[in-house]
Write an enzyme that holds these catalytic residues in place. Structure first.
Site, PDB file in Angstrom:
ATOM      1  CE1 TYR A 134     -15.672  37.093  61.831  1.00  0.00           C
ATOM      2  CE2 TYR A 134     -16.879  36.853  59.773  1.00  0.00           C
ATOM      3  CZ  TYR A 134     -16.308  36.291  60.899  1.00  0.00           C
ATOM      4  OH  TYR A 134     -16.358  34.928  61.093  1.00  0.00           O
ATOM      5  NE  ARG A 156      -8.867  36.254  57.721  1.00  0.00           N
ATOM      6  CZ  ARG A 156      -8.970  35.465  58.786  1.00  0.00           C
ATOM      7  NH1 ARG A 156      -8.819  34.156  58.664  1.00  0.00           N
ATOM      8  NH2 ARG A 156      -9.208  35.979  59.981  1.00  0.00           N
ATOM      9  NE  ARG A 166     -34.216  42.861  52.078  1.00  0.00           N
ATOM     10  CZ  ARG A 166     -34.371  41.899  51.163  1.00  0.00           C
ATOM     11  NH1 ARG A 166     -35.073  42.144  50.065  1.00  0.00           N
ATOM     12  NH2 ARG A 166     -33.826  40.711  51.338  1.00  0.00           N
ATOM     13  CG  HIS A 216     -31.384  40.925  45.935  1.00  0.00           C
ATOM     14  ND1 HIS A 216     -32.667  41.230  46.326  1.00  0.00           N
ATOM     15  CD2 HIS A 216     -31.126  39.689  46.433  1.00  0.00           C
ATOM     16  CE1 HIS A 216     -33.165  40.226  47.016  1.00  0.00           C
ATOM     17  NE2 HIS A 216     -32.254  39.274  47.104  1.00  0.00           N
ATOM     18  CE  LYS A 256     -12.699  36.193  60.276  1.00  0.00           C
ATOM     19  NZ  LYS A 256     -12.997  34.780  60.568  1.00  0.00           N
ATOM     20  CD  GLU A 299     -13.622  26.523  56.711  1.00  0.00           C
ATOM     21  OE1 GLU A 299     -12.482  26.985  56.878  1.00  0.00           O
ATOM     22  OE2 GLU A 299     -14.571  27.202  56.271  1.00  0.00           O
TER      23      GLU A 299
END
Length: 286
Positions: free
Chosen positions: A32, A51, A100, A102, A149, A182
């Site tokens: 995102y 990014r 579902r 992996h 991100k 951070e």
């Protein structure tokens, strides 16, 4: 009423529906961006798209739309939501699957979702307009790929709650070498004497767009000494100023750490000068 975008359609956010079989929901398998927008103009959009490319590469997902197409989508979201002071959230996941499991699907159909939310006007650099933060310190217990991100932010969320439980607004994180990484939702700058210091980027830190802008502005418009290097806990705890940087905060002063005041509990002069540079140049690239 907030208007959102999902896979080619614009609709009220309350009416948007995403399948529970979307891998973003099942695994946090997506990335995102959050792009600030002031008076209808997006800030550092190209940096955010760069990014985004890096994050998609980091999870081996091809970008489903071109930069021009994504820019058109985001611009339309801005326009349909009043073109004021907005944060634009853009999320791309690996899409819906029948089962579902992996392993990645062989031919993913990515989900693209975007919506807008109100943000406060940025500070003009004066102490009166500063959004001040209290912080606590913790050992960084997130995963080892923080340079992506990713939408999988549970580690950040759990750390943020450690701050909330201590009546603080952020948490400063340190690795096993007691070096600053951070914060839960921000990059960090510290002022050590006459030097501005921020940790060097690696897999422990997100390459923040506002961090990047700040470094460019300081290099172009000041004669300050700026160092990008490891930052020890002792340096953080003895710093004369600490700043948080993020897209919707720009630069925000930390006024206490673990209950002890920083700069007597007030925004510092270096923060003020740096944030004034953002006020003057946020829409330009040095």
């Amino acid at each position: 009423m907030t208007i959102a975008y999902l896979n080619g359609d614009y609709a009220p956010l309350a009416d948007v529906r995403i399948s529970p079989m979307d891998r973003g929901f099942l695994f946090g398998d997506g990335v995102y961006e959050v792009i600030p927008c002031y008076d209808g103009s997006m800030v550092a959009l190209q940096y955010h798209l760069e990014r985004l490319h890096q994050s998609l590469e980091g999870i081996a997902l091809s970008q489903p739309e071109s930069d021009a197409q994504l820019t058109s989508i985001l611009s339309e979201v801005v326009a349909r939501n009043g073109a004021g002071n907005l944060g634009i959230y853009l999320q791309i996941t690996r899409g819906v699957v029948a089962k579902r499991e992996h392993a990645f699907p062989e031919h993913p159909l990515p989900t693209i979702f975007a919506y807008a939310f109100d943000i406060s006007p940025p500070s003009d650099g004066s102490p009166e307009t500063a959004s001040c933060f209290r912080a606590v310190t913790r050992r960084d217990q997130r995963w080892g790929r923080c340079h992506i991100k990713s939408t999988a932010l549970l580690g950040n969320v759990l750390h943020m709650m450690e701050a909330v439980e201590e009546d603080a607004e952020e948490v400063l994180l340190f690795n096993d070498q007691d070096e600053l990484t951070e914060a839960a939702a921000c990059n960090v700058f510290v002022v050590c004497g006459d030097t501005i210091v921020t940790p060097e980027l690696d897999h422990q830190k997100l390459p923040g767009v506002t961090r990047r802008q700040c470094l460019e502005l300081l290099e172009t418009h000041t004669d300050w000494t700026v160092e990008i290097r490891p930052v020890s806990r002792d340096e953080v705890l003895s710093a004369s100023e600490i700043w948080l940087s993020s897209s919707t905060k720009e630069l925000a002063p930390v006024v206490s750490v673990d209950g002890k005041p920083v700069n007597e509990g007030r925004p510092g002069a270096r923060w003020s000068a740096a944030q004034k540079l953002f006020q003057q140049h946020r829409f330009s690239r040095p």
